[in-house]
Motif scaffolding. Structure first.
Motif, PDB file in Angstrom:
ATOM      1  N   GLU A 198      37.394  20.724 -14.247  1.00  0.00           N
ATOM      2  CA  GLU A 198      38.742  19.895 -14.235  1.00  0.00           C
ATOM      3  C   GLU A 198      38.498  19.180 -15.725  1.00  0.00           C
ATOM      4  OE1 GLU A 198      38.677  17.136 -11.671  1.00  0.00           O
ATOM      5  OE2 GLU A 198      38.406  17.974  -9.382  1.00  0.00           O
ATOM      6  N   VAL A 230      43.168  14.761  -4.863  1.00  0.00           N
ATOM      7  CA  VAL A 230      42.021  15.250  -4.443  1.00  0.00           C
ATOM      8  C   VAL A 230      41.476  14.336  -3.639  1.00  0.00           C
ATOM      9  CG1 VAL A 230      40.172  15.997  -5.973  1.00  0.00           C
ATOM     10  CG2 VAL A 230      42.032  16.705  -6.508  1.00  0.00           C
ATOM     11  N   SER A 232      37.471  12.721  -2.232  1.00  0.00           N
ATOM     12  CA  SER A 232      36.551  13.383  -2.701  1.00  0.00           C
ATOM     13  C   SER A 232      35.460  12.986  -1.035  1.00  0.00           C
ATOM     14  CB  SER A 232      35.917  12.775  -4.307  1.00  0.00           C
ATOM     15  OG  SER A 232      36.395  12.122  -4.473  1.00  0.00           O
TER      16      SER A 232
END
Length: 271
Positions: A198, A230, A232
């Motif tokens: 990223e 996102v 995680s």
């Protein structure tokens, strides 16, 4: 001596009977009934075969005459026209109505029972990393699923992390230009990712629950940017749940949606 007397008595009796038989008068014969006209007369003739032949010859003539006499009237009767049938006089009584023939009642036709409806089948497809991925899978599944809903399965350990990111820029300079726009919009808590997959993406915050991350995304979008969420760590997973079409199979829906797994699901949970 006695024997001789019996013989003499029997001889006298026989002689008396023979004398009575010879001297008796013949019984008067009953007069014969009048002979009908045209009918042959039957006579008894003494003699043998010649007498029988003579009797047949004498009977032939009257028979032939009888046939000739009867033939003429028969011919006349045949020639005469048959009389017209007499028309019975009209009766003054009204004609009795003819009883209507009762028709047998038609038995109702038994309707065939309708075929039982197929039992609906429901399933869950997933897991997907975020809501956007689950929504995209729903679009790919199309008409194979109905009554669709998206469900998030929360993480069990509570170690989930949600980050709000802006897409990676082409280079560092473009990323810094985007940061200036973020500051101008009044947003804070940002940094440029400098390494990894990223690189040059701009992080706008990390949250331990989805609600906080979604509130941050709404604020960034209001400033004119298009961030993404996102997950995680042990983040929650998204599942696509719905009722399978009648002609479809679970494997077909899983392949079309791109899900890694498919699970059977009670349809009552969709209501």
């Amino acid at each position: 001596m006695l024997t001789r007397a019996l013989i003499v008595v029997l001889a006298i009796l026989n002689l008396g009977v023979a004398t009575w038989w010879l001297l008796r008068d013949e019984p008067a014969r009953a007069p014969l009934p009048p002979h009908p006209t045209g009918v042959a007369e039957l006579r008894w003739l003494p003699g043998g075969t010649d007498a029988a032949v003579a009797a047949q010859a004498s009977a032939a003539a009257p028979t032939e005459a009888l046939v000739e006499r009867e033939a003429a009237p028969a011919t006349a009767v045949a020639a005469a026209p048959a009389p017209a049938p007499a028309i019975p006089p009209a009766s003054s009584k009204p004609a009795e109505p003819v009883a209507a023939i009762a028709k047998p009642a038609l038995e109702p036709v038994a309707e065939k029972p309708a075929a039982p409806a197929a039992t609906p089948r429901c399933l869950a497809l997933g897991p997907f990393a975020d809501r956007a991925a689950a929504t995209a899978a729903q679009g790919r599944a199309g008409t194979l699923l109905s009554q669709v809903r998206l469900r998030e399965q929360p993480a069990a350990s509570g170690s989930a992390r949600y980050r709000v990111l802006l897409p990676a820029a082409a280079n560092r300079d473009d990323a810094q230009a985007t940061v200036k726009r973020i500051v101008a919009a009044g947003l804070s808590d940002y940094y440029i990712i400098s390494q990894g997959e990223e690189t040059n993406a701009i992080a706008l915050g990390q949250y331990r629950n989805r609600e906080g991350a979604e509130r941050r995304m709404a604020a960034v979008q209001a400033a004119g940017f298009q961030p993404r969420l996102v997950a995680s760590g042990d983040a929650g997973q998204w599942w696509l749940e719905g009722q399978l079409a009648a002609a479809a199979e679970p494997a077909q829906a899983q392949q079309r949606s791109g899900a890694a797994q498919q699970r059977s699901l009670e349809c009552t949970r969709l209501r």
